[in-house]
Design an enzyme around this catalytic site. Structure first.
Site, PDB file in Angstrom:
ATOM      1  N   THR A 248       1.330  -1.277   0.096  1.00 25.56           N
ATOM      2  CA  THR A 248      -0.195  -0.524  -0.136  1.00 25.56           C
ATOM      3  C   THR A 248       0.959   0.865   0.371  1.00 25.56           C
ATOM      4  OG1 THR A 248      -1.456  -0.384   1.158  1.00 25.56           O
ATOM      5  CG2 THR A 248      -1.982   1.629   1.629  1.00 25.56           C
TER       6      THR A 248
ATOM      7  N   THR B 269      -0.320   1.651   7.171  1.00 24.12           N
ATOM      8  CA  THR B 269      -0.508   0.541   6.213  1.00 24.12           C
ATOM      9  C   THR B 269       0.035  -0.214   6.959  1.00 24.12           C
ATOM     10  OG1 THR B 269       0.876  -0.732   4.116  1.00 24.12           O
ATOM     11  CG2 THR B 269       2.353   0.476   5.597  1.00 24.12           C
ATOM     12  N   GLY B 270      -0.463  -2.350   6.589  1.00 22.74           N
ATOM     13  CA  GLY B 270      -0.827  -3.355   7.362  1.00 22.74           C
ATOM     14  C   GLY B 270      -1.983  -4.401   7.114  1.00 22.74           C
ATOM     15  N   THR B 271      -1.854  -4.834   8.081  1.00 22.38           N
ATOM     16  CA  THR B 271      -3.322  -5.701   8.065  1.00 22.38           C
ATOM     17  C   THR B 271      -4.731  -4.574   8.413  1.00 22.38           C
ATOM     18  OG1 THR B 271      -2.666  -6.684  10.342  1.00 22.38           O
ATOM     19  CG2 THR B 271      -2.449  -8.012   8.445  1.00 22.38           C
ATOM     20  N   GLY B 272      -5.820  -4.578   7.548  1.00 22.55           N
ATOM     21  CA  GLY B 272      -6.528  -3.472   7.566  1.00 22.55           C
ATOM     22  C   GLY B 272      -7.526  -3.790   8.714  1.00 22.55           C
TER      23      GLY B 272
ATOM     24  N   GLY C 193     -10.840  -2.784   3.059  1.00 23.51           N
ATOM     25  CA  GLY C 193      -9.566  -2.555   4.327  1.00 23.51           C
ATOM     26  C   GLY C 193      -9.954  -0.634   5.376  1.00 23.51           C
ATOM     27  N   ASP C 194      -8.492  -0.391   5.809  1.00 26.61           N
ATOM     28  CA  ASP C 194      -8.875   0.559   6.457  1.00 26.61           C
ATOM     29  C   ASP C 194      -8.646   1.789   5.517  1.00 26.61           C
ATOM     30  OD1 ASP C 194      -6.167  -0.785   6.210  1.00 26.61           O
ATOM     31  OD2 ASP C 194      -4.881   0.926   7.253  1.00 26.61           O
TER      32      ASP C 194
ATOM     33  N   ARG D 103     -14.598  -6.992   0.512  1.00 26.99           N
ATOM     34  CA  ARG D 103     -14.070  -6.402   1.243  1.00 26.99           C
ATOM     35  C   ARG D 103     -13.550  -5.446   1.437  1.00 26.99           C
ATOM     36  NH1 ARG D 103      -8.226  -5.147   2.582  1.00 26.99           N
ATOM     37  NH2 ARG D 103      -7.587  -5.757   4.977  1.00 26.99           N
TER      38      ARG D 103
HETATM   39  N1  ASP Z   1      -3.916  -1.958   5.378  1.00 27.16           N
HETATM   40  C1  ASP Z   1      -4.522  -2.291   4.139  1.00 27.16           C
HETATM   41  C2  ASP Z   1      -5.023  -3.176   3.684  1.00 27.16           C
HETATM   42  O1  ASP Z   1      -5.680  -4.174   4.794  1.00 27.16           O
HETATM   43  C3  ASP Z   1      -2.794  -3.737   3.042  1.00 27.16           C
HETATM   44  C4  ASP Z   1      -1.449  -2.765   3.320  1.00 27.16           C
HETATM   45  O2  ASP Z   1      -1.353  -1.817   3.967  1.00 27.16           O
HETATM   46  O3  ASP Z   1      -0.422  -3.433   2.833  1.00 27.16           O
HETATM   47  O4  ASP Z   1      -6.249  -2.731   2.570  1.00 27.16           O
END
Ligand code: ASP
Length: 357
Positions: free
Chosen positions: A213, A264-267, A243-244, A241
């Site tokens: 991201t 950025t990360g597991t949303g 995300g964040d 779906r």
């Molecule tokens: N945060 C993003 C999501 O969950 C993914 C990412 O940051 O790579 O959609």
């Protein structure tokens, strides 16, 4: 007061006023400091996983993005325009999981999310689940500028973007073989992954785990902060779906009084902890150092739930910060002082992990 004294007094008064006005003018016109920080995703980004050529390619693209945003700021442009310029460069590159390099969902399509926030007005815009808009961050800005809403999804977002002249592309534009192979490796499994996730690396399901991201935060010469984030989401995510990244307060937040943030990360974990706003609130209510606030949210709130990722931040003073609980995060900043830094791997040699203007 005799005539001569009156004359001298009047001259002094007039001259004094002029000087005062001039000095006011001068202070208003004096070049103010400005800065920009960007990220290209966090995850299992380790030196050992990169060839020299790959490392150079990533660094060059990050620098190009940084300069695109910095140029806008230098030419007296707004932070809102600067972050769009920076994010456009990353969205147009297949190296990152946004725009051209977006990952595939479980059905073999791309659905992209983006958001933007103006820290001066607290106005925001976001789009979710779009797959015909070349640069989703521009569409998010159209929602901010030209609608009464904050978040538009799918077709509605695309109709609005088209109406305002945002470049539309066929969904085939977003196809890249690399990303499709990533999907094929985990499709059918009940898991979603960051495109650079440790799960994929550990299980040898993927060797191409280094992209992510994208996001940017900037403060302009007028002291206005803006933040934005753009993503393809997570490989093999369920159809629909979100995300964040398009969720204001989770993936993006900006407030001139505290800071601007892109996550950025597991949303899902960033949404559950309302991560970006939480950092801003910690700064606001406890007067905390931003580095500590980032650490609190990433390590004490997101990590215990099982989440991984990172955030970039610029505070009201224009100082730049970042933190992450993954092995690396693509990240870079540039400041009007001439200071510039581009990093891919683990946190190192950053005095107190803080950059002071
Ligand atoms: N945060 C993003 C999501 O969950 C993914 C990412 O940051 O790579 O959609």
């Amino acid at each position: 007061m005799n005539k001569t004294a009156l004359l001298i007094f009047s001259i002094l008064l007039v001259t004094g006023c002029t000087i005062n006005n001039e000095s006011n003018k001068t202070s208003k016109m004096a070049p103010a400091n400005f800065s920009i920080v960007i990220h290209g995703g966090a995850g299992g980004i380790k030196r050992a996983n990169f060839s020299e050529a790959q490392e150079i390619a990533y660094k060059n693209k990050l620098e190009e993005s940084l300069n695109a945003g910095y140029d806008v700021l230098q030419k007296n442009g707004s932070s809102i325009n600067a972050i769009q310029a920076a994010i456009n460069v990353l969205e147009d590159s297949p190296l990152f999981n946004a725009g051209k390099g977006a990952v595939f969902n479980s059905e073999g399509n791309q659905e992209m999310d983006a958001s933007i926030m103006n820290g001066n007005t607290l106005n925001t815009g976001a789009v979710a689940g779009v797959n015909h808009i070349k640069n989703p961050i521009l569409a998010a800005n159209i929602v901010l500028d030209s609608s009464k809403h904050v978040l538009l999804s799918g077709k509605g977002a695309e109709i609005l973007a088209k109406k305002y002249g945002i470049e539309m592309v066929p969904s085939s534009y977003f196809y890249t073989e690399k990303r499709f192979k990533q999907l094929q490796k985990i499709q059918g499994k009940d898991t979603t992954t960051l495109d650079h996730s440790a799960y994929l690396i550990k299980n040898s399901l993927i060797d191409d785990h280094k992209y992510g991201t994208v996001g940017a935060v900037a403060i302009d010469k007028y002291g206005n902060i803006a933040a934005g984030t753009s993503t393809g989401g997570m490989t093999n995510k369920k159809y629909g779906r979100i995300g964040d990244s398009p969720i204001i307060g989770a993936g993006t937040y900006a407030n001139n009084k505290t800071c601007g943030i892109s996550s950025t990360g597991t949303g899902e974990y960033f949404i559950r902890t309302v991560a970006a706003h939480e950092v801003s609130s910690i700064i606001k209510y406890t007067n905390s150092n931003p580095q500590k606030a980032l650490h609190e949210v990433i390590f004490n709130q997101i990590a215990p739930l099982g989440g991984t990722g990172g955030m970039i931040l610029i505070d009201a003073k224009g100082d730049v910060y970042w933190d992450f609980n993954t092995s690396g995060m693509f990240r870079a900043y540039k400041k009007s002082s001439g200071e510039q830094r581009i990093e891919l791997y683990e946190k190192t040699a950053f005095p107190k992990n803080k950059i002071t203007k």
